[in-house]
Design a protein around this motif. Structure first.
Motif, PDB file in Angstrom:
ATOM      1  N   ALA A  35       2.234   3.588   0.338  1.00  0.00           N
ATOM      2  CA  ALA A  35       2.546   2.177   0.524  1.00  0.00           C
ATOM      3  C   ALA A  35       2.073   1.698   1.883  1.00  0.00           C
ATOM      4  CB  ALA A  35       4.040   1.963   0.404  1.00  0.00           C
ATOM      5  N   ILE A  36       1.586   0.430   1.919  1.00  0.00           N
ATOM      6  CA  ILE A  36       1.155  -0.141   3.196  1.00  0.00           C
ATOM      7  C   ILE A  36       2.404  -0.595   3.952  1.00  0.00           C
ATOM      8  CG2 ILE A  36      -0.147  -2.016   4.268  1.00  0.00           C
ATOM      9  CD1 ILE A  36      -1.866  -2.045   1.715  1.00  0.00           C
ATOM     10  N   PRO A  37       2.519  -0.181   5.175  1.00  0.00           N
ATOM     11  CA  PRO A  37       3.731  -0.578   5.924  1.00  0.00           C
ATOM     12  C   PRO A  37       3.813  -2.095   6.044  1.00  0.00           C
ATOM     13  CG  PRO A  37       2.418   1.052   7.124  1.00  0.00           C
ATOM     14  CD  PRO A  37       1.609   0.616   5.979  1.00  0.00           C
ATOM     15  N   GLU A  38       5.014  -2.622   5.915  1.00  0.00           N
ATOM     16  CA  GLU A  38       5.224  -4.062   6.078  1.00  0.00           C
ATOM     17  C   GLU A  38       4.959  -4.441   7.529  1.00  0.00           C
ATOM     18  OE1 GLU A  38       6.040  -6.350   3.935  1.00  0.00           O
ATOM     19  OE2 GLU A  38       6.509  -5.140   2.179  1.00  0.00           O
ATOM     20  N   PHE A  59      -9.374  -1.077  -8.804  1.00  0.00           N
ATOM     21  CA  PHE A  59      -9.511  -2.488  -9.178  1.00  0.00           C
ATOM     22  C   PHE A  59     -10.982  -2.891  -9.240  1.00  0.00           C
ATOM     23  CE2 PHE A  59      -9.422  -7.102  -8.342  1.00  0.00           C
ATOM     24  CZ  PHE A  59      -8.622  -7.486  -9.409  1.00  0.00           C
ATOM     25  N   MET A 108       4.189  -4.157   2.106  1.00  0.00           N
ATOM     26  CA  MET A 108       4.211  -4.302   0.641  1.00  0.00           C
ATOM     27  C   MET A 108       4.481  -2.927   0.008  1.00  0.00           C
ATOM     28  SD  MET A 108       1.173  -5.554  -1.899  1.00  0.00           S
ATOM     29  CE  MET A 108       0.881  -7.094  -1.041  1.00  0.00           C
ATOM     30  N   SER A 109       5.451  -2.877  -0.876  1.00  0.00           N
ATOM     31  CA  SER A 109       5.786  -1.603  -1.498  1.00  0.00           C
ATOM     32  C   SER A 109       4.733  -1.256  -2.552  1.00  0.00           C
ATOM     33  CB  SER A 109       7.153  -1.691  -2.168  1.00  0.00           C
ATOM     34  OG  SER A 109       7.059  -2.536  -3.300  1.00  0.00           O
ATOM     35  N   ALA A 110       4.719   0.010  -2.941  1.00  0.00           N
ATOM     36  CA  ALA A 110       3.764   0.449  -3.964  1.00  0.00           C
ATOM     37  C   ALA A 110       3.992  -0.308  -5.265  1.00  0.00           C
ATOM     38  CB  ALA A 110       3.913   1.950  -4.179  1.00  0.00           C
ATOM     39  N   ASP A 124      -6.705   2.024  -4.495  1.00  0.00           N
ATOM     40  CA  ASP A 124      -6.572   0.839  -5.343  1.00  0.00           C
ATOM     41  C   ASP A 124      -7.833  -0.020  -5.343  1.00  0.00           C
ATOM     42  OD1 ASP A 124      -4.148   1.346  -6.429  1.00  0.00           O
ATOM     43  OD2 ASP A 124      -2.999   0.278  -4.901  1.00  0.00           O
ATOM     44  N   GLU A 181       5.224  -3.319  -5.658  1.00  0.00           N
ATOM     45  CA  GLU A 181       4.753  -4.705  -5.504  1.00  0.00           C
ATOM     46  C   GLU A 181       3.226  -4.762  -5.591  1.00  0.00           C
ATOM     47  OE1 GLU A 181       8.165  -6.692  -2.622  1.00  0.00           O
ATOM     48  OE2 GLU A 181       6.472  -5.614  -1.745  1.00  0.00           O
ATOM     49  N   ARG A 182       2.598  -3.803  -4.927  1.00  0.00           N
ATOM     50  CA  ARG A 182       1.133  -3.770  -4.938  1.00  0.00           C
ATOM     51  C   ARG A 182       0.620  -3.539  -6.365  1.00  0.00           C
ATOM     52  NH1 ARG A 182      -2.696  -0.010  -1.923  1.00  0.00           N
ATOM     53  NH2 ARG A 182      -0.876   1.246  -1.587  1.00  0.00           N
ATOM     54  N   ARG A 183       1.256  -2.657  -7.068  1.00  0.00           N
ATOM     55  CA  ARG A 183       0.859  -2.371  -8.451  1.00  0.00           C
ATOM     56  C   ARG A 183       0.995  -3.634  -9.315  1.00  0.00           C
ATOM     57  NH1 ARG A 183       0.572   1.136 -12.602  1.00  0.00           N
ATOM     58  NH2 ARG A 183       1.725   0.551 -14.481  1.00  0.00           N
ATOM     59  N   LEU A 196      -1.736  -6.107  -8.410  1.00  0.00           N
ATOM     60  CA  LEU A 196      -3.045  -5.690  -8.939  1.00  0.00           C
ATOM     61  C   LEU A 196      -3.147  -5.926 -10.442  1.00  0.00           C
ATOM     62  CD1 LEU A 196      -3.820  -2.341  -7.057  1.00  0.00           C
ATOM     63  CD2 LEU A 196      -5.198  -4.425  -7.043  1.00  0.00           C
ATOM     64  N   LEU A 197      -2.093  -5.621 -11.157  1.00  0.00           N
ATOM     65  CA  LEU A 197      -2.127  -5.797 -12.614  1.00  0.00           C
ATOM     66  C   LEU A 197      -2.182  -7.273 -12.986  1.00  0.00           C
ATOM     67  CD1 LEU A 197       0.272  -2.946 -13.862  1.00  0.00           C
ATOM     68  CD2 LEU A 197      -2.227  -2.984 -13.778  1.00  0.00           C
ATOM     69  N   LEU A 216      -3.578  -9.575 -11.102  1.00  0.00           N
ATOM     70  CA  LEU A 216      -4.976  -9.947 -10.806  1.00  0.00           C
ATOM     71  C   LEU A 216      -5.914  -9.473 -11.922  1.00  0.00           C
ATOM     72  CD1 LEU A 216      -5.402  -9.166  -6.993  1.00  0.00           C
ATOM     73  CD2 LEU A 216      -5.794 -11.372  -8.114  1.00  0.00           C
ATOM     74  N   ALA A 258      -2.506   2.325 -10.620  1.00  0.00           N
ATOM     75  CA  ALA A 258      -2.472   1.285  -9.577  1.00  0.00           C
ATOM     76  C   ALA A 258      -1.198   1.421  -8.769  1.00  0.00           C
ATOM     77  CB  ALA A 258      -2.537  -0.095 -10.227  1.00  0.00           C
ATOM     78  N   GLY A 259      -1.334   1.303  -7.456  1.00  0.00           N
ATOM     79  CA  GLY A 259      -0.171   1.356  -6.585  1.00  0.00           C
ATOM     80  C   GLY A 259       0.304   2.754  -6.273  1.00  0.00           C
ATOM     81  N   ASP A 317      -1.173   4.810  -4.330  1.00  0.00           N
ATOM     82  CA  ASP A 317      -1.509   5.207  -2.957  1.00  0.00           C
ATOM     83  C   ASP A 317      -0.248   5.132  -2.112  1.00  0.00           C
ATOM     84  OD1 ASP A 317      -3.952   5.043  -4.033  1.00  0.00           O
ATOM     85  OD2 ASP A 317      -4.603   3.289  -2.906  1.00  0.00           O
ATOM     86  N   LEU A 350      -6.627   1.865 -14.006  1.00  0.00           N
ATOM     87  CA  LEU A 350      -5.915   0.867 -13.205  1.00  0.00           C
ATOM     88  C   LEU A 350      -4.452   0.775 -13.652  1.00  0.00           C
ATOM     89  CD1 LEU A 350      -6.249  -1.426 -11.039  1.00  0.00           C
ATOM     90  CD2 LEU A 350      -6.466  -2.992 -12.979  1.00  0.00           C
TER      91      LEU A 350
END
Lengths: 149, 234
Positions: free
Chosen positions: A144-147, A86, B1-3, A82, B5-7, B10-11, B13, A139-140, A142, A135
């Motif tokens: 997911a980042i763990p909480e 971005f 953060m879930s994918a 991402d 949510e991140r998407r 980003l959009l 932003l 986007a998104g 990847d 994008l």
């Protein structure tokens, strides 16, 4: 965006960014040698634009900024995350916006057009469209980042 | 953060960045539209003085005065040369006001570029102004607005365009187009000057009924010396 893969977008972005580096480098090298880029068909628009006060920002030829922008765009094409998506979008957006402004300056302030500058503006416009598509489509995607706890 | 949510983040932003970019481009265009860069905001000195000096004297190409005038006084000058500017302001005006205005003498300007590449660019711009009948006005206004030699000013588009406008060049598109063709002429007159033995500017030469051919004068240094040369040539 099922028919277009992110890989194909990345390859196209890399190719166009490399072309952009070539165009910007040609303009910058011509300026560094005290010349102007050679326009096709005998037009003297390139010389007029190159000698205008708009061709430099803070004493630096704007083609140098172009080389930097295209190089960074090329770099974003080599990463699949991402940050690269971005970052590429923001770089292409800035380049596209500045190209729009410079084209306005050529047409209405300098009253001359440089074919190399227009070529760069066209490349940046296509790159902006591709980076925006990349994008929006990916986007998104990847892991997911763990909480955090 | 879930994918997802991140998407979404980003959009959002990206949309914000696009909006900011749009605003920035609009601001740049508005600011540039009010603050020119095409010569319209370049302040020039001596324009009324030059107009007063040259009004009523015909200009053809780089010739000032009646083309049929019997004596031709030729200035080989470099537009960046401060001594040439001194001649333009102090030594030549009395001759323009009398001998040239009366049709006895015609003044020719030819480029002898000795100070650098910018002189060639400026010289070509003067010749292109001459193609529209404003060559001497261009030269005179340029001389009154000199800056440090080879500092960039003499080849600056905004500066040259401002001089051309002030000199009375109306067709700036033609002026721009003519400039490229004029570079060779600048080089040719520089060679011509070298052939006459000139290496510094300004150098003068004269031709008239009493001279067999173009007679080099060098740098006479005073109006009186030039007047004497005109008398001898006529």
């Amino acid at each position: 965006m099922s028919s277009i893969t992110e890989g194909s977008l990345q390859r196209t972005i890399a190719f166009l960014a490399a072309l952009g580096i070539g165009v910007a480098a040609y303009i910058a090298i011509a300026a560094a040698n005290g010349d102007a880029p050679v326009c096709l068909a005998g037009s003297n628009g390139c010389e007029t634009v190159a000698r205008s006060s708009w061709s430099h920002v803070a004493g630096v030829n704007i083609a140098v900024f172009g080389i930097v922008a295209y190089t960074l765009l090329l770099a974003t094409a080599f990463f699949t995350n991402d940050l690269a998506r971005f970052g590429g979008f923001v770089l292409a957006l800035g380049g596209f916006g500045y190209s729009v402004f410079l084209t306005y300056v050529e047409l209405f302030k300098i009253e001359a057009t440089c074919q190399w500058c227009l070529a760069s503006a066209l490349l940046m416009t296509i790159l902006f469209a591709l980076c925006a598509a990349r994008l929006i489509a990916f986007a998104g995607s990847d892991a997911a980042i763990p909480e955090r706890a | 953060m879930s994918a997802a949510e991140r998407r979404s983040r980003l959009l959002r932003l990206a949309a914000g960045a696009a909006f900011l970019a749009l605003v920035a481009v609009l601001v740049l265009i508005v600011v540039s539209a009010t603050g020119n860069g095409d010569g319209g905001d370049t302040e020039l000195e001596g324009v009324p003085e030059v107009k007063e000096l040259l009004t009523g004297i015909p200009q053809h190409g780089m010739l000032l005065g009646d083309p049929q005038a019997p004596v031709e006084l030729i200035e080989f000058g470099d537009l960046q040369c401060p001594i040439c500017a001194g001649y333009s302001k102090e030594i030549l005006p009395p001759i323009m006001e009398t001998r040239v205005r009366d049709g006895e003498v015609k003044l020719a300007f030819r480029n002898l570029t000795i100070l650098g590449a910018e002189s060639v660019v400026a010289g070509a711009a003067a010749l292109a102004a001459g193609a529209q009948g404003h060559g001497w006005s261009f030269v005179e206004i340029f001389y009154r607005n000199q800056a440090e030699e080879e500092s960039g000013y003499a080849a600056d588009e905004a500066f040259l365009k401002a001089i051309a406008r002030a000199a009375g060049v109306h067709n700036l598109t033609k002026w721009q187009a003519d400039r490229r063709q004029m570079t060779q002429k600048v080089e040719e007159t520089t060679e011509e000057a070298h052939g006459l033995g000139f290496s510094g500017t300004p150098s003068f030469a004269i031709q008239g009924p009493q001279t067999n051919e173009v007679q080099p004068l060098g740098s006479p240094g005073s109006t009186d010396s030039l007047e004497s040369a005109i008398d001898a040539a006529g």
